[in-house]
Write an enzyme that holds these catalytic residues in place. Structure first.
Site, PDB file in Angstrom:
ATOM      1  N   HIS A 132      -3.468  -3.443  -5.955  1.00  0.00           N
ATOM      2  CA  HIS A 132      -3.707  -2.945  -4.597  1.00  0.00           C
ATOM      3  C   HIS A 132      -5.168  -3.132  -4.214  1.00  0.00           C
ATOM      4  O   HIS A 132      -6.054  -2.463  -4.754  1.00  0.00           O
ATOM      5  CB  HIS A 132      -3.306  -1.462  -4.541  1.00  0.00           C
ATOM      6  CG  HIS A 132      -3.487  -0.827  -3.199  1.00  0.00           C
ATOM      7  ND1 HIS A 132      -3.917   0.465  -3.046  1.00  0.00           N
ATOM      8  CD2 HIS A 132      -3.306  -1.309  -1.954  1.00  0.00           C
ATOM      9  CE1 HIS A 132      -3.991   0.743  -1.754  1.00  0.00           C
ATOM     10  NE2 HIS A 132      -3.623  -0.311  -1.074  1.00  0.00           N
ATOM     11  N   GLU A 182      -6.944  -1.160  -7.231  1.00  0.00           N
ATOM     12  CA  GLU A 182      -6.084  -0.184  -7.897  1.00  0.00           C
ATOM     13  C   GLU A 182      -4.916  -0.947  -8.531  1.00  0.00           C
ATOM     14  O   GLU A 182      -4.195  -1.652  -7.822  1.00  0.00           O
ATOM     15  CB  GLU A 182      -5.575   0.762  -6.805  1.00  0.00           C
ATOM     16  CG  GLU A 182      -5.183   2.122  -7.232  1.00  0.00           C
ATOM     17  CD  GLU A 182      -4.905   3.023  -6.011  1.00  0.00           C
ATOM     18  OE1 GLU A 182      -4.818   2.526  -4.867  1.00  0.00           O
ATOM     19  OE2 GLU A 182      -4.768   4.229  -6.226  1.00  0.00           O
ATOM     20  N   SER A 235       0.815  -1.212   0.000  1.00  0.00           N
ATOM     21  CA  SER A 235       0.000   0.000   0.000  1.00  0.00           C
ATOM     22  C   SER A 235       0.850   1.264   0.000  1.00  0.00           C
ATOM     23  O   SER A 235       0.332   2.341  -0.277  1.00  0.00           O
ATOM     24  CB  SER A 235      -0.976   0.011   1.182  1.00  0.00           C
ATOM     25  OG  SER A 235      -0.463  -0.645   2.286  1.00  0.00           O
ATOM     26  N   ASN A 288      -5.051   6.251  -1.582  1.00  0.00           N
ATOM     27  CA  ASN A 288      -4.464   6.668  -0.300  1.00  0.00           C
ATOM     28  C   ASN A 288      -3.903   8.085  -0.365  1.00  0.00           C
ATOM     29  O   ASN A 288      -3.879   8.806   0.628  1.00  0.00           O
ATOM     30  CB  ASN A 288      -3.383   5.678   0.139  1.00  0.00           C
ATOM     31  CG  ASN A 288      -3.994   4.380   0.646  1.00  0.00           C
ATOM     32  OD1 ASN A 288      -5.163   4.354   1.029  1.00  0.00           O
ATOM     33  ND2 ASN A 288      -3.223   3.314   0.632  1.00  0.00           N
TER      34      ASN A 288
HETATM   35  P1  NAD Z   1      -0.575  -9.141   7.819  1.00  0.00           P
HETATM   36  O1  NAD Z   1       0.501  -8.851   8.781  1.00  0.00           O
HETATM   37  O2  NAD Z   1      -1.931  -9.431   8.308  1.00  0.00           O
HETATM   38  O3  NAD Z   1      -0.150 -10.383   6.911  1.00  0.00           O
HETATM   39  C1  NAD Z   1       1.140 -10.577   6.391  1.00  0.00           C
HETATM   40  C2  NAD Z   1       1.353 -12.066   6.306  1.00  0.00           C
HETATM   41  O4  NAD Z   1       2.556 -12.337   5.593  1.00  0.00           O
HETATM   42  C3  NAD Z   1       1.508 -12.733   7.674  1.00  0.00           C
HETATM   43  O5  NAD Z   1       0.611 -13.813   7.763  1.00  0.00           O
HETATM   44  C4  NAD Z   1       2.950 -13.218   7.669  1.00  0.00           C
HETATM   45  O6  NAD Z   1       3.137 -14.412   8.409  1.00  0.00           O
HETATM   46  C5  NAD Z   1       3.200 -13.410   6.196  1.00  0.00           C
HETATM   47  N1  NAD Z   1       4.624 -13.401   5.877  1.00  0.00           N
HETATM   48  C6  NAD Z   1       5.561 -12.556   6.334  1.00  0.00           C
HETATM   49  N2  NAD Z   1       6.747 -12.878   5.809  1.00  0.00           N
HETATM   50  C7  NAD Z   1       6.562 -13.934   4.997  1.00  0.00           C
HETATM   51  C8  NAD Z   1       7.424 -14.728   4.191  1.00  0.00           C
HETATM   52  N3  NAD Z   1       8.709 -14.475   4.109  1.00  0.00           N
HETATM   53  N4  NAD Z   1       6.870 -15.732   3.488  1.00  0.00           N
HETATM   54  C9  NAD Z   1       5.563 -15.986   3.572  1.00  0.00           C
HETATM   55  N5  NAD Z   1       4.713 -15.278   4.332  1.00  0.00           N
HETATM   56  C10 NAD Z   1       5.207 -14.282   5.046  1.00  0.00           C
HETATM   57  O7  NAD Z   1      -0.568  -7.919   6.819  1.00  0.00           O
HETATM   58  P2  NAD Z   1      -1.718  -7.437   5.827  1.00  0.00           P
HETATM   59  O8  NAD Z   1      -2.519  -6.386   6.475  1.00  0.00           O
HETATM   60  O9  NAD Z   1      -2.387  -8.617   5.250  1.00  0.00           O
HETATM   61  O10 NAD Z   1      -0.870  -6.712   4.709  1.00  0.00           O
HETATM   62  C11 NAD Z   1      -0.141  -7.420   3.739  1.00  0.00           C
HETATM   63  C12 NAD Z   1       0.276  -6.483   2.612  1.00  0.00           C
HETATM   64  O11 NAD Z   1      -0.879  -5.871   2.059  1.00  0.00           O
HETATM   65  C13 NAD Z   1       1.178  -5.336   3.037  1.00  0.00           C
HETATM   66  O12 NAD Z   1       2.079  -5.065   1.995  1.00  0.00           O
HETATM   67  C14 NAD Z   1       0.211  -4.186   3.226  1.00  0.00           C
HETATM   68  O13 NAD Z   1       0.827  -2.925   3.047  1.00  0.00           O
HETATM   69  C15 NAD Z   1      -0.748  -4.445   2.111  1.00  0.00           C
HETATM   70  N6  NAD Z   1      -2.100  -3.843   2.273  1.00  0.00           N
HETATM   71  C16 NAD Z   1      -2.720  -3.846   3.486  1.00  0.00           C
HETATM   72  C17 NAD Z   1      -3.972  -3.293   3.612  1.00  0.00           C
HETATM   73  C18 NAD Z   1      -4.688  -3.296   4.937  1.00  0.00           C
HETATM   74  O14 NAD Z   1      -5.697  -2.616   5.065  1.00  0.00           O
HETATM   75  N7  NAD Z   1      -4.243  -4.068   5.908  1.00  0.00           N
HETATM   76  C19 NAD Z   1      -4.608  -2.739   2.490  1.00  0.00           C
HETATM   77  C20 NAD Z   1      -3.964  -2.771   1.255  1.00  0.00           C
HETATM   78  C21 NAD Z   1      -2.703  -3.326   1.178  1.00  0.00           C
END
Ligand code: NAD
Length: 730
Positions: free
Chosen positions: A464, A476, A443, A514
């Protein structure tokens, strides 16, 4: 070629079949309506015809009025557009009323010909208003069919007699979900709530309709409202019961819309005023209010963004012309909040999913998210055990990257850390086919810099999603500096498969959504720190038509996320960083442990169950309330904080299509839907007025409100974003 065909059988039953050539769904046009009207005249005048069936030659009955026509109704209605629109609607009312009266003697109510609507499938908008004017509505038992009047969702209301007839058929209270919320029903539910009369097996539809026509008596074809002594079900406005309904409805609608949606108000007026007069006068009142709504620029702006342009984007308006890239097997890296949702929507779309996390437990938890959603759907009777087994069967939860073999798309959703992202990119690329596309759901991190971890940057792209993935409609798509056409096509085809709406933007800090949301939230916090009463800030936004105010929004997204983004942005921007005043609030709130809903304390207090209570009074101990806040100024600041960012995104080339800017804003963060989006809003107020507001705000609050050059140029030339004098895109 005509939209309707006419045939009379040996028993004297005329069948009018609606079958618009070259379209998969019937939509009503003015010429179509005139054809239908001519056929009704013919059937009524022909003594050999005993009655009429109106049906469809397609699997559905009709999707509604051609919204392209509605969007242009005002501009094409001549020099006196209000009169032109009103006359057009009244002629439609006359046509439908003719069907309803069917040649009967108005005094004795005898001698009319029975007219039945036989609906094979979906019947929406005018596609239901026409049947409502018939004497009986019979629908095929087709659980996929949707029956309803969803006009309110695109900023108008049922104006082809639907409002008046549904209220008179069901009563105001029962009509509310149909006309005020635009709820759609399958045939059985539509029958249960009294909207239609009969549901029969699909293969018996026409024979049943014919039997009814041949057996109908005079009394069967007189509508209740044309009979002596008719009383509105549930009570007229000035009855004790009716008074409660109408008073309650007005309060409820205002509570939900804050008066920001012209169509909801107009609909209520049409219902209330119409309920106190005879039927034909009520139709006239409905037509007046409908004209009022069509004359308001909001209706054409809403139809444009929420229907016409949304559909164009979904159909690939900005898709590069390359071969089909539909996804067969997707690898989702990271099974956290986002990854779990992405796996679910993909599996629901019939795509095979490999869901990877660092630990098996985490991967399993990610898959369990789908189990939970499917169980809920089964509980609501929206899914079945078989469907659940099928969807879950498509998701493989594992830690083994080798399982990614054969994936044609990867969506990466691991931690927001470039190092972790680079590591999983390399690991996945070692396994996936050479021609697979790799997408990141980051994001905040620039796509072009994440792409440096890829061996194939032209196949690297941003997809996204918004949270929660299963609910949010916008996706997006972000092109990095080296992203190629195939990657864009793949991303668009994938978004189409999962039935969401895409926008395609170029790579820049915070992309598009965003980039606009953050200044909105920040402006809210600045206002709070300046001593504007907290409720006034959120209410100012609600009065503009935003679903949630900025302080409520920051509580939802969490203040620690705000702090994290602020730190990272400051590190990247150095001295250009503009938001120190906001950071003071954010960091202080985080220090107080007030992180928002997730800590059950933020700008609001929350109860034990996490339910939002009142604003937290402690905020104003540190930032005392000051007198003299002015609603207009608060609203202008909240609005311009977002709108100017959208214009800058267009100037910078992050956005390349204003349609994407508008549709993305409404679906992405609920930008005042009544306005059609930020560019639609600017067209409604005019560029000159916008520049004037900017100048006032700039003088009082600084450079963040400086009018972008594009707006100044447009103001000088009298240009708009849309329409005849639209700005020439660079
Ligand atoms: P989260 O912390 O809930 O999930 C991340 C997951 O990735 C975890 O389960 C973790 O164990 C796993 N992980 C970490 N390292 C890893 C590896 N080396 N191999 C495999 N798995 C691994 O985070 P999230 O909120 O799901 O966000 C994930 C991505 O999405 C980020 O880049 C975030 O910026 C983006 N994002 C988040 C949102 C939101 O609202 N939370 C919205 C849009 C985009």
């Amino acid at each position: 070629m005509t939209d309707f065909t006419y045939a009379v059988d040996a028993d004297g039953v005329a069948t009018i079949t609606w079958d618009v050539p070259g379209k998969s769904m019937n939509v009503m046009s003015m010429t179509g309506f005139m054809e239908l009207d001519g056929m009704i005249d013919r059937a009524l005048a022909d003594s050999a015809v005993k009655g009429v069936i109106i049906t469809s030659g397609k699997k559905d009955f009709a999707g509604g009025m051609d919204l392209n026509i509605l969007a242009k109704m005002k501009s094409e209605a001549g020099d006196t557009p209000a009169k032109g629109v009103f006359d057009g609607i009244m002629s439609m009312h006359h046509g439908l009323r003719k069907i309803e009266r069917a040649g009967m003697d108005p005094k004795t109510l005898k001698g009319g010909k029975p007219i039945v609507a036989a609906l094979p499938g979906t019947a929406l908008g005018i596609g239901l208003e026409l049947p409502l004017a018939c004497h009986r509505i019979i629908a095929a038992d087709n659980p996929k069919a949707k029956i309803g009047l969803p006009e309110i969702k695109v900023g108008i209301f049922p104006g082809g007699g639907g409002t008046t007839r549904v209220v008179r058929k069901l009563g105001a209270m029962m009509a509310a979900p149909v006309i005020l919320e635009g709820k759609m029903f399958d045939p059985k539910k539509a029958k249960a709530n009294g909207l239609i009369d009969e549901v029969v097996p699909a293969d018996e539809l026409l024979s049943r309709a014919k039997d009814w026509v041949l057996s109908a008596k005079d009394a069967d074809i007189v509508k209740p409202w044309d009979q002596k002594g008719y009383k509105l079900p549930g009570g007229a406005p000035y009855s004790p019961q009716g008074f409660q309904t109408f008073l309650g409805a007005a309060a409820m609608v205002h509570g939900q819309t804050f008066g920001a949606f012209p169509a909801a108000k107009a609909l209520l007026s049409a219902v209330y005023e119409g309920a106190m007069v005879p039927f034909d006068t009520a139709l006239k009142i409905e037509a007046r209010w409908f004209t009022h709504v069509i004359m308001n620029p909001s209706s054409s702006a809403m139809i444009r963004s929420l229907f016409i342009n949304k559909e164009a984007l979904e159909k690939g308006a900005n898709r590069p012309k390359v071969a089909d890239e539909a996804v067969k097997k997707v690898g989702v890296l990271g099974a956290g909040m986002m990854g779990a949702g992405i796996a679910y929507v993909s599996a629901m779309a019939g795509i095979e999913v490999v869901l990877i996390d660092a630990a098996q437990e985490a991967a399993d938890r990610g898959k369990a998210y789908s189990t939970g959603l499917l169980d809920k759907a089964i509980g609501r009777k929206q899914s079945t055990e078989e469907k659940k087994a099928e969807v879950l069967g498509r998701i493989t939860a594992t830690t083994d990257y080798a399982a990614l073999a054969g994936c044609d798309l990867i969506v990466e959703a691991v931690f927001e850390d470039p190092k972790v992202k680079a590591e999983v990119t390399a690991k996945a690329e070692a396994v996936i086919p050479e021609d697979a596309i790799f997408a990141t759901n980051t994001s905040t991190l620039p796509i072009s810099s994440l792409a440096t971890a890829s061996k194939r940057p032209e196949q690297f792209i941003g997809i996204h999603f918004f949270s929660p993935v299963d609910k949010m409609l916008l996706v997006e798509i972000i092109k990095g500096a080296q992203t190629g056409e195939r990657a864009v096509a793949k991303a668009l085809d994938y978004v189409r498969q999962i039935r969401k709406t895409p926008i395609v933007v170029n790579d820049a800090r915070f992309f598009y959504a965003n980039r606009c949301i953050i200044p909105y939230i920040n402006e809210g916090m600045r206002l709070a720190a300046e001593g504007v009463p907290l409720p006034m800030i959120d209410h100012a936004a609600r009065l503009l038509g935003f679903p949630v105010g900025p302080l409520q929004l920051v509580d939802e997204t969490s203040l620690d996320l705000g702090a994290k983004i602020a730190k990272a942005t400051k590190a990247a921007m150095g001295n250009d960083y503009p938001d120190d005043a906001v950071d003071e609030v954010v960091f202080w709130m985080v220090d107080q442990g007030r992180l928002g809903r997730k800590s059950k304390s933020g700008f609001f207090n929350y109860d034990e169950a996490g339910k939002r209570q009142d604003y937290w009074p402690g905020f104003n101990d540190r930032y005392p309330v000051k007198d003299g806040a002015d609603l207009d100024t608060v609203q202008n600041r909240l609005m311009m904080a977002q709108v100017l960012e959208a214009v800058r995104a267009l100037e910078d080339g992050v956005l390349t299509d204003i349609r994407e800017g508008d549709v993305g804003a409404i679906l992405g963060w609920g930008f005042a839907p009544w306005s059609g989006g930020p560019f639609g809003w600017l067209d409604i107020i005019g560029a000159a007025k916008a520049v004037e507001i900017c100048e006032t705000l700039e003088a009082a609050h600084g450079a963040r409100f400086t009018a972008p050059q594009m707006l100044r140029d447009m103001a000088a030339r009298g240009e708009t974003f849309y329409g005849d004098n639209a700005r020439k895109a660079a």
